[in-house]
Structure formats: structure tokens, C-alpha cells
Design a protein around this motif. Structure first.
Motif, PDB file in Angstrom:
ATOM      1  N   ILE A   4      31.419  30.279  43.632  1.00 38.21           N
ATOM      2  CA  ILE A   4      31.082  31.149  44.767  1.00 38.21           C
ATOM      3  C   ILE A   4      31.870  31.143  46.224  1.00 38.21           C
ATOM      4  CG2 ILE A   4      29.249  32.088  46.348  1.00 38.21           C
ATOM      5  CD1 ILE A   4      27.307  31.316  43.843  1.00 38.21           C
ATOM      6  N   LEU A   5      32.027  29.897  46.413  1.00 40.04           N
ATOM      7  CA  LEU A   5      33.294  29.788  47.792  1.00 40.04           C
ATOM      8  C   LEU A   5      34.465  30.289  47.390  1.00 40.04           C
ATOM      9  CD1 LEU A   5      33.337  29.031  50.342  1.00 40.04           C
ATOM     10  CD2 LEU A   5      33.736  26.661  49.152  1.00 40.04           C
ATOM     11  N   ALA A   6      35.114  29.503  46.091  1.00 40.74           N
ATOM     12  CA  ALA A   6      36.345  30.577  46.008  1.00 40.74           C
ATOM     13  C   ALA A   6      36.538  32.237  45.637  1.00 40.74           C
ATOM     14  CB  ALA A   6      36.813  29.651  44.852  1.00 40.74           C
ATOM     15  N   LEU A   7      35.502  32.897  45.458  1.00 39.36           N
ATOM     16  CA  LEU A   7      35.300  34.141  45.316  1.00 39.36           C
ATOM     17  C   LEU A   7      35.459  34.510  46.684  1.00 39.36           C
ATOM     18  CD1 LEU A   7      35.058  36.853  43.799  1.00 39.36           C
ATOM     19  CD2 LEU A   7      32.684  36.373  43.849  1.00 39.36           C
ATOM     20  N   ILE A   8      34.513  34.114  47.657  1.00 41.19           N
ATOM     21  CA  ILE A   8      34.636  34.984  49.132  1.00 41.19           C
ATOM     22  C   ILE A   8      36.361  34.693  49.814  1.00 41.19           C
ATOM     23  CG2 ILE A   8      33.502  34.306  51.148  1.00 41.19           C
ATOM     24  CD1 ILE A   8      30.452  34.091  49.590  1.00 41.19           C
ATOM     25  N   THR A   9      36.658  33.212  50.011  1.00 44.23           N
ATOM     26  CA  THR A   9      37.762  33.337  50.029  1.00 44.23           C
ATOM     27  C   THR A   9      38.759  33.934  49.682  1.00 44.23           C
ATOM     28  OG1 THR A   9      36.874  30.968  50.629  1.00 44.23           O
ATOM     29  CG2 THR A   9      39.260  30.887  51.235  1.00 44.23           C
ATOM     30  N   CYS A  10      39.012  33.538  48.282  1.00 45.24           N
ATOM     31  CA  CYS A  10      39.960  35.226  48.077  1.00 45.24           C
ATOM     32  C   CYS A  10      39.856  36.552  48.836  1.00 45.24           C
ATOM     33  CB  CYS A  10      39.983  34.714  46.372  1.00 45.24           C
ATOM     34  SG  CYS A  10      40.598  33.884  45.483  1.00 45.24           S
ATOM     35  N   PHE A  11      37.948  37.058  48.068  1.00 43.41           N
ATOM     36  CA  PHE A  11      37.997  38.341  48.797  1.00 43.41           C
ATOM     37  C   PHE A  11      38.605  38.665  50.627  1.00 43.41           C
ATOM     38  CE2 PHE A  11      35.359  41.459  51.051  1.00 43.41           C
ATOM     39  CZ  PHE A  11      35.637  42.719  49.874  1.00 43.41           C
ATOM     40  N   GLN A  12      38.437  37.463  51.226  1.00 40.61           N
ATOM     41  CA  GLN A  12      38.532  37.039  52.824  1.00 40.61           C
ATOM     42  C   GLN A  12      39.999  36.972  52.855  1.00 40.61           C
ATOM     43  OE1 GLN A  12      36.187  37.188  55.141  1.00 40.61           O
ATOM     44  NE2 GLN A  12      37.595  37.094  56.889  1.00 40.61           N
ATOM     45  N   ILE A  13      40.942  36.807  52.770  1.00 43.81           N
ATOM     46  CA  ILE A  13      42.001  36.677  52.135  1.00 43.81           C
ATOM     47  C   ILE A  13      43.246  37.522  51.828  1.00 43.81           C
ATOM     48  CG2 ILE A  13      44.491  34.834  52.362  1.00 43.81           C
ATOM     49  CD1 ILE A  13      42.122  32.305  51.966  1.00 43.81           C
ATOM     50  N   PHE A  14      43.230  37.787  51.003  1.00 45.52           N
ATOM     51  CA  PHE A  14      43.926  38.844  49.072  1.00 45.52           C
ATOM     52  C   PHE A  14      43.512  40.466  50.525  1.00 45.52           C
ATOM     53  CE2 PHE A  14      44.490  34.713  47.153  1.00 45.52           C
ATOM     54  CZ  PHE A  14      45.243  34.859  47.403  1.00 45.52           C
ATOM     55  N   VAL A  15      41.955  40.252  50.249  1.00 45.47           N
ATOM     56  CA  VAL A  15      41.557  42.013  49.548  1.00 45.47           C
ATOM     57  C   VAL A  15      41.356  42.333  51.449  1.00 45.47           C
ATOM     58  CG1 VAL A  15      39.307  43.748  49.861  1.00 45.47           C
ATOM     59  CG2 VAL A  15      40.238  41.492  47.760  1.00 45.47           C
ATOM     60  N   LEU A  16      40.378  41.610  52.445  1.00 44.55           N
ATOM     61  CA  LEU A  16      40.383  42.119  53.789  1.00 44.55           C
ATOM     62  C   LEU A  16      41.217  41.527  54.208  1.00 44.55           C
ATOM     63  CD1 LEU A  16      36.888  40.585  54.208  1.00 44.55           C
ATOM     64  CD2 LEU A  16      37.554  42.886  54.302  1.00 44.55           C
ATOM     65  N   ARG A  17      42.384  40.426  54.079  1.00 46.61           N
ATOM     66  CA  ARG A  17      43.963  40.220  54.711  1.00 46.61           C
ATOM     67  C   ARG A  17      43.165  39.843  56.184  1.00 46.61           C
ATOM     68  NH1 ARG A  17      48.227  43.718  52.409  1.00 46.61           N
ATOM     69  NH2 ARG A  17      47.508  43.627  50.130  1.00 46.61           N
ATOM     70  N   GLN A  18      42.458  39.303  56.274  1.00 44.96           N
ATOM     71  CA  GLN A  18      41.559  38.329  57.254  1.00 44.96           C
ATOM     72  C   GLN A  18      41.371  36.676  57.433  1.00 44.96           C
ATOM     73  OE1 GLN A  18      38.007  40.448  58.908  1.00 44.96           O
ATOM     74  NE2 GLN A  18      39.171  42.586  58.800  1.00 44.96           N
ATOM     75  N   ARG A  19      42.051  36.046  58.616  1.00 45.47           N
ATOM     76  CA  ARG A  19      41.890  34.819  58.485  1.00 45.47           C
ATOM     77  C   ARG A  19      40.733  34.693  58.625  1.00 45.47           C
ATOM     78  NH1 ARG A  19      44.303  31.690  63.130  1.00 45.47           N
ATOM     79  NH2 ARG A  19      42.534  30.468  62.051  1.00 45.47           N
ATOM     80  N   ILE A  20      39.792  33.291  57.856  1.00 44.39           N
ATOM     81  CA  ILE A  20      38.642  32.890  58.188  1.00 44.39           C
ATOM     82  C   ILE A  20      38.220  32.604  59.833  1.00 44.39           C
ATOM     83  CG2 ILE A  20      36.290  31.076  57.426  1.00 44.39           C
ATOM     84  CD1 ILE A  20      38.665  30.981  54.509  1.00 44.39           C
ATOM     85  N   PRO A  21      37.477  33.156  59.775  1.00 39.55           N
ATOM     86  CA  PRO A  21      37.037  32.434  61.425  1.00 39.55           C
ATOM     87  C   PRO A  21      36.088  31.410  61.160  1.00 39.55           C
ATOM     88  CG  PRO A  21      35.463  34.147  60.573  1.00 39.55           C
ATOM     89  CD  PRO A  21      36.252  34.288  59.731  1.00 39.55           C
ATOM     90  N   SER A  22      36.104  30.365  62.327  1.00 44.32           N
ATOM     91  CA  SER A  22      35.415  29.597  62.801  1.00 44.32           C
ATOM     92  C   SER A  22      35.204  28.730  61.391  1.00 44.32           C
ATOM     93  CB  SER A  22      34.222  29.676  63.314  1.00 44.32           C
ATOM     94  OG  SER A  22      33.776  30.254  62.177  1.00 44.32           O
ATOM     95  N   LEU A  23      36.280  27.557  60.946  1.00 45.64           N
ATOM     96  CA  LEU A  23      36.609  27.050  59.484  1.00 45.64           C
ATOM     97  C   LEU A  23      35.585  25.730  59.639  1.00 45.64           C
ATOM     98  CD1 LEU A  23      37.466  27.507  56.677  1.00 45.64           C
ATOM     99  CD2 LEU A  23      39.717  26.146  57.363  1.00 45.64           C
ATOM    100  N   SER A  24      35.259  25.289  61.495  1.00 44.45           N
ATOM    101  CA  SER A  24      35.002  24.125  61.041  1.00 44.45           C
ATOM    102  C   SER A  24      33.345  24.618  61.002  1.00 44.45           C
ATOM    103  CB  SER A  24      34.975  23.887  62.510  1.00 44.45           C
ATOM    104  OG  SER A  24      35.023  24.113  63.812  1.00 44.45           O
ATOM    105  N   CYS A  25      32.833  25.643  61.380  1.00 43.75           N
ATOM    106  CA  CYS A  25      31.151  25.803  61.167  1.00 43.75           C
ATOM    107  C   CYS A  25      30.782  26.792  59.646  1.00 43.75           C
ATOM    108  CB  CYS A  25      30.941  27.674  61.998  1.00 43.75           C
ATOM    109  SG  CYS A  25      30.714  27.249  64.020  1.00 43.75           S
TER     110      CYS A  25
END
Length: 74
Positions: A4-25
């Protein structure tokens, strides 16, 4: 949880083309989720699974299947 984490990360990076906000949180939240799931499973094993085993043995007992007299009804 990793798929699930991999799917959300890939969607965020490749589809939305945005950085993941507040990675530490997000990492801290992931640790909390893992701890919560672990405690949930421990609770199931301590409380709910024994009740299910007891019910299964009671429902499959020969006295229940045969009836009061012990002779199976046809």
C-alpha cells in the motif's frame, strides 16, 4: 502495509509529480500504524480467537450433534 505504501508513493511521484510533503511526519505515522496493528492482532489473539475456538468445539461436540439422548436423529 508495504504494498500500500509503495502504491501511494508511486502515485504521488509519477502521476501527481509532486514531492512527498513532510516525510518525517509520514515515517512517524507509519510507525504508529504498525504499532497499532500489532496491538490489534495481540488483542484478537488474546480475546477473540479463544472464544471462536470454544464455540467451534461446543458446536462440533457429539452431544450437540446427537441431541439430548446421545443417539443421532435421522
Amino acid at each position: 502495509m508495504i504494498p500500500i505504501l509503495a502504491l501511494i508513493t508511486c502515485f504521488q511521484i509519477f502521476v501527481l509529480r509532486q514531492r512527498i510533503p513532510s516525510l518525517s511526519c509520514l515515517r512517524i505515522g507509519g510507525v504508529y500504524v504498525m504499532l497499532g496493528l500489532a496491538m490489534f492482532l495481540v488483542g484478537l489473539e488474546k480475546a477473540l480467537f479463544p472464544i471462536g475456538r470454544i464455540m467451534a468445539t461446543q458446536l462440533s461436540a457429539p452431544s450437540l450433534l446427537a441431541g439430548e439422548g446421545g443417539v443421532a436423529a435421522i
